[in-house]
Design a protein around this motif. Sequence first.
Motif, PDB file in Angstrom:
ATOM      1  N   LYS A 422       0.839  -1.193   0.000  1.00 49.05           N
ATOM      2  CA  LYS A 422       0.000   0.000   0.000  1.00 49.05           C
ATOM      3  C   LYS A 422       0.878   1.248   0.000  1.00 49.05           C
ATOM      4  CE  LYS A 422      -3.845  -2.236   2.429  1.00 49.05           C
ATOM      5  NZ  LYS A 422      -4.743  -2.178   3.613  1.00 49.05           N
ATOM      6  N   VAL A 423       0.338   2.320  -0.579  1.00 48.33           N
ATOM      7  CA  VAL A 423       1.133   3.540  -0.790  1.00 48.33           C
ATOM      8  C   VAL A 423       0.303   4.772  -0.452  1.00 48.33           C
ATOM      9  CG1 VAL A 423       2.384   4.926  -2.494  1.00 48.33           C
ATOM     10  CG2 VAL A 423       2.458   2.419  -2.625  1.00 48.33           C
ATOM     11  N   ILE A 424       0.932   5.714   0.219  1.00 48.94           N
ATOM     12  CA  ILE A 424       0.394   7.066   0.377  1.00 48.94           C
ATOM     13  C   ILE A 424       1.375   8.042  -0.257  1.00 48.94           C
ATOM     14  CG2 ILE A 424      -0.024   8.950   2.011  1.00 48.94           C
ATOM     15  CD1 ILE A 424      -1.237   6.994   3.921  1.00 48.94           C
ATOM     16  N   VAL A 425       0.863   8.920  -1.092  1.00 47.50           N
ATOM     17  CA  VAL A 425       1.629  10.054  -1.594  1.00 47.50           C
ATOM     18  C   VAL A 425       0.983  11.305  -1.016  1.00 47.50           C
ATOM     19  CG1 VAL A 425       2.381  11.344  -3.621  1.00 47.50           C
ATOM     20  CG2 VAL A 425       2.277   8.836  -3.702  1.00 47.50           C
ATOM     21  N   SER A 439       1.961  14.952  -8.826  1.00 52.15           N
ATOM     22  CA  SER A 439       1.768  13.581  -8.368  1.00 52.15           C
ATOM     23  C   SER A 439       0.428  13.027  -8.821  1.00 52.15           C
ATOM     24  CB  SER A 439       1.883  13.505  -6.844  1.00 52.15           C
ATOM     25  OG  SER A 439       3.225  13.633  -6.433  1.00 52.15           O
ATOM     26  N   LYS A 440      -0.609  13.860  -8.801  1.00 52.07           N
ATOM     27  CA  LYS A 440      -1.910  13.400  -9.282  1.00 52.07           C
ATOM     28  C   LYS A 440      -1.808  12.941 -10.726  1.00 52.07           C
ATOM     29  CE  LYS A 440      -6.765  14.697  -9.869  1.00 52.07           C
ATOM     30  NZ  LYS A 440      -6.849  14.094 -11.219  1.00 52.07           N
ATOM     31  N   MET A 441      -1.129  13.711 -11.546  1.00 48.62           N
ATOM     32  CA  MET A 441      -0.983  13.360 -12.953  1.00 48.62           C
ATOM     33  C   MET A 441      -0.257  12.027 -13.111  1.00 48.62           C
ATOM     34  SD  MET A 441       0.895  15.620 -15.886  1.00 48.62           S
ATOM     35  CE  MET A 441       1.031  15.014 -17.580  1.00 48.62           C
ATOM     36  N   ALA A 442       0.808  11.836 -12.332  1.00 50.35           N
ATOM     37  CA  ALA A 442       1.588  10.604 -12.433  1.00 50.35           C
ATOM     38  C   ALA A 442       0.811   9.402 -11.903  1.00 50.35           C
ATOM     39  CB  ALA A 442       2.908  10.757 -11.688  1.00 50.35           C
ATOM     40  N   LEU A 443       0.170   9.572 -10.746  1.00 53.26           N
ATOM     41  CA  LEU A 443      -0.534   8.449 -10.123  1.00 53.26           C
ATOM     42  C   LEU A 443      -1.764   8.037 -10.922  1.00 53.26           C
ATOM     43  CD1 LEU A 443      -0.326   9.491  -6.369  1.00 53.26           C
ATOM     44  CD2 LEU A 443       1.070   7.803  -7.558  1.00 53.26           C
ATOM     45  N   ASP A 444      -2.380   8.976 -11.618  1.00 55.00           N
ATOM     46  CA  ASP A 444      -3.558   8.644 -12.419  1.00 55.00           C
ATOM     47  C   ASP A 444      -3.226   7.684 -13.565  1.00 55.00           C
ATOM     48  OD1 ASP A 444      -5.260  10.127 -10.874  1.00 55.00           O
ATOM     49  OD2 ASP A 444      -5.346  11.860 -12.222  1.00 55.00           O
ATOM     50  N   GLN A 445      -1.957   7.561 -13.889  1.00 58.95           N
ATOM     51  CA  GLN A 445      -1.551   6.674 -14.986  1.00 58.95           C
ATOM     52  C   GLN A 445      -1.188   5.270 -14.499  1.00 58.95           C
ATOM     53  OE1 GLN A 445      -2.185   8.006 -17.937  1.00 58.95           O
ATOM     54  NE2 GLN A 445      -2.755   9.783 -16.664  1.00 58.95           N
ATOM     55  N   ILE A 446      -1.333   5.003 -13.204  1.00 61.46           N
ATOM     56  CA  ILE A 446      -1.037   3.676 -12.652  1.00 61.46           C
ATOM     57  C   ILE A 446      -2.298   2.819 -12.704  1.00 61.46           C
ATOM     58  CG2 ILE A 446      -0.380   2.404 -10.573  1.00 61.46           C
ATOM     59  CD1 ILE A 446       1.364   4.690  -9.753  1.00 61.46           C
ATOM     60  N   ARG A 456      -2.976   6.012  -2.599  1.00 57.73           N
ATOM     61  CA  ARG A 456      -3.809   7.165  -2.278  1.00 57.73           C
ATOM     62  C   ARG A 456      -2.995   8.455  -2.292  1.00 57.73           C
ATOM     63  NH1 ARG A 456      -8.388   5.720   2.232  1.00 57.73           N
ATOM     64  NH2 ARG A 456      -9.186   3.830   1.236  1.00 57.73           N
ATOM     65  N   LEU A 457      -3.584   9.475  -2.882  1.00 57.13           N
ATOM     66  CA  LEU A 457      -3.017  10.823  -2.859  1.00 57.13           C
ATOM     67  C   LEU A 457      -3.726  11.612  -1.778  1.00 57.13           C
ATOM     68  CD1 LEU A 457      -1.231  13.058  -4.175  1.00 57.13           C
ATOM     69  CD2 LEU A 457      -3.191  13.564  -5.658  1.00 57.13           C
TER      70      LEU A 457
END
Length: 490
Positions: A422-425, A439-446, A456-457
Motif C-alpha cells: 500500500k502507498v500514500i503520496v 503527483s496526481k498526474m503521475a498516479l492517475d496513470q497507474i 492514495r493521494l
Amino acid sequence: MAILRHLPAIFAVCFTLATPAFADDPPSNALPGPGTAKRSTVTPQDTLTYTVGVEAVPLADPEGKKLADIVATTYAMDRVEATKRPITYVFNGGPGAASAWLNFGGLGPKRFVFGNQGSAPSDLPKFEDNPDTWLAFTDLVFVDPPGTGYSRAVGADAERNFYSVEGDVDALSRVIAKHLAAKGRLGSPVYLAGESYGGFRAPRIAQKLQSRDGVGVAGIVSISPVLDFGIRQDEDISPIPWMNGLPSLVATMRERAGPITRADLADAEAYATGSYFADLMKGPRDKAAVDRMSAEVARLTGLDPAFVRRLGGRVDIRSFSREIGRNEGKVGSLYDANVTAFDPDPSAARSDFDDPVLDGAQAPLTRAAVDFYGRELNWKIDRRYELINGDVNRKWRWGEGQGAPEAISSLKAVLALDPKVKVIVAHGATDLVTPYMESKMALDQIPAFGDPERVRLKIYPGGHMFYTREGSRAAFLKDVKALYGVSAEE
C-alpha cells in the motif's frame, strides 16, 4: 532553496553554501562506536518508553574495502516483541539533505517547531514530546546518505559510487538489508518513508529490495515527492508545468482568507486541466488565448490583472512568491508560500532572497541535530553536520540517455508483483516546489492492480513540510495509521 523547474533537484537547488563541503573536516576522522539512551515520550494514548541509538553502517566493495559509513538513527519501542514489529526506514531529500527534517519535524518521538510563520533562524531548538509520532506503531530508522548528516564516503570515488540516482538507490537498499539482518528484524514488516527526493527514491529502493536484496516492502509513504521529473521539464514550450502549478497558487491565495480543503480547489483543478491547458497549447501568439488565461488566472488567484497579463497568464513561482507580499515588502517561501519574510531588496525589479522556510530552518535544525547526537547520545564528532550539502547536489548524476529520472515505473513494478503493498503520496496544498498536481498526474496513470485504493493521494494544509503544522501533522498521522492497519484510536 528553491526548485528550479529546469533542474531535476528537489530539496537542494538554491544553496547559499559557497565553501567546500568538507573544508573543515579532519582528513581521517573515524566515527565513534554506537551510542544509545533510554527515553520516553507522552502521546494522547500512552507513555512510550524507547531506546534511541545511533551507529554507522559500513558499506564495502566486493574486496572488502570500505566505501562509506552511513549513519542510522533508530528509535525502538521497549516492552514489545521487536522481531515482528513494523520497522520504517526514513529518508529526506535533496539530494544532499539529512533526515533531521522528518526526525525532529514530524515522525520522531521528540520534535520542535520550525518552518512556520514566526519561526526564525535564531530560535532555540526546544524539544517537546511529539503526540503524533509514528513510534506508537512502528520502530523508526532515520538514514543519512553519504555526504549528509555525519555520513561520509571513503576514498576518491565517492561521486562515482554514491552521487547518482542509481548509486544512491544501490547504497541505501544495501543499508536497509544489512541493518535488518544485523538487528534480527528480518521477521518485521518493512516500510519506507521519504520526503522530497526521498519520496522519489523510496519506490526505487522498494523495487531494489524486492528484486535484489530479498526484502519485500509492506508499504511506502512518499511525502512531497517528484515521481517523474519529465513532467516538470521544458516549461518554455510545455503547458504541463504551468497546468500543474496553478492550483497551488490558488490554494495559497485562498488560504489567506481562511482554512481550505482539497474540495475548495476543485474549480482551480478543473480550469487548469481544461480551458487553461487548451489555451496554453495555443501559445503566446494567440492574443485571445492569452487574454482569456490572464483574466481567469488573475480572478482565481486574486493577483493584479496587469501583473498576470505581463506574464502572459503564466505566473512563475518566484514572481508569485514576491508579488503576494510586495505591498508589505515581503516575500513568500517557495516551500510554503504563506510563510513570509522581509524582502532584502524590496524596491529592486528582481530580488534574490533566502527562503523563509528552508533557509530559515537551517540554523535551528542543525543546532538541534548536533546537540541531540552530542548531548543526548554522547556521540560527539569533530566534523561538520551537513543538514544540507550543496556539494552533493551539484555533483549529482541524473542518469544517461534522453529520458528524465522517474520512479513511477518502479512503483508500478512493486505494486504489480506484490498485491499487498500500500502507498500514500502526501502533499501540502501551498507547496510551490513540488505541486500536488504533478503527483496526481503521475498516479492517475497507474493501473488499479486489483484495488485502486492501494495508492492514495492525500493533500493537507501547508507546504512542502506540511507536517510542521499541528492540524496537518495529526491528519497525516491518521492516514498513515490506516496504511499500517492501525486504528485511529491506538
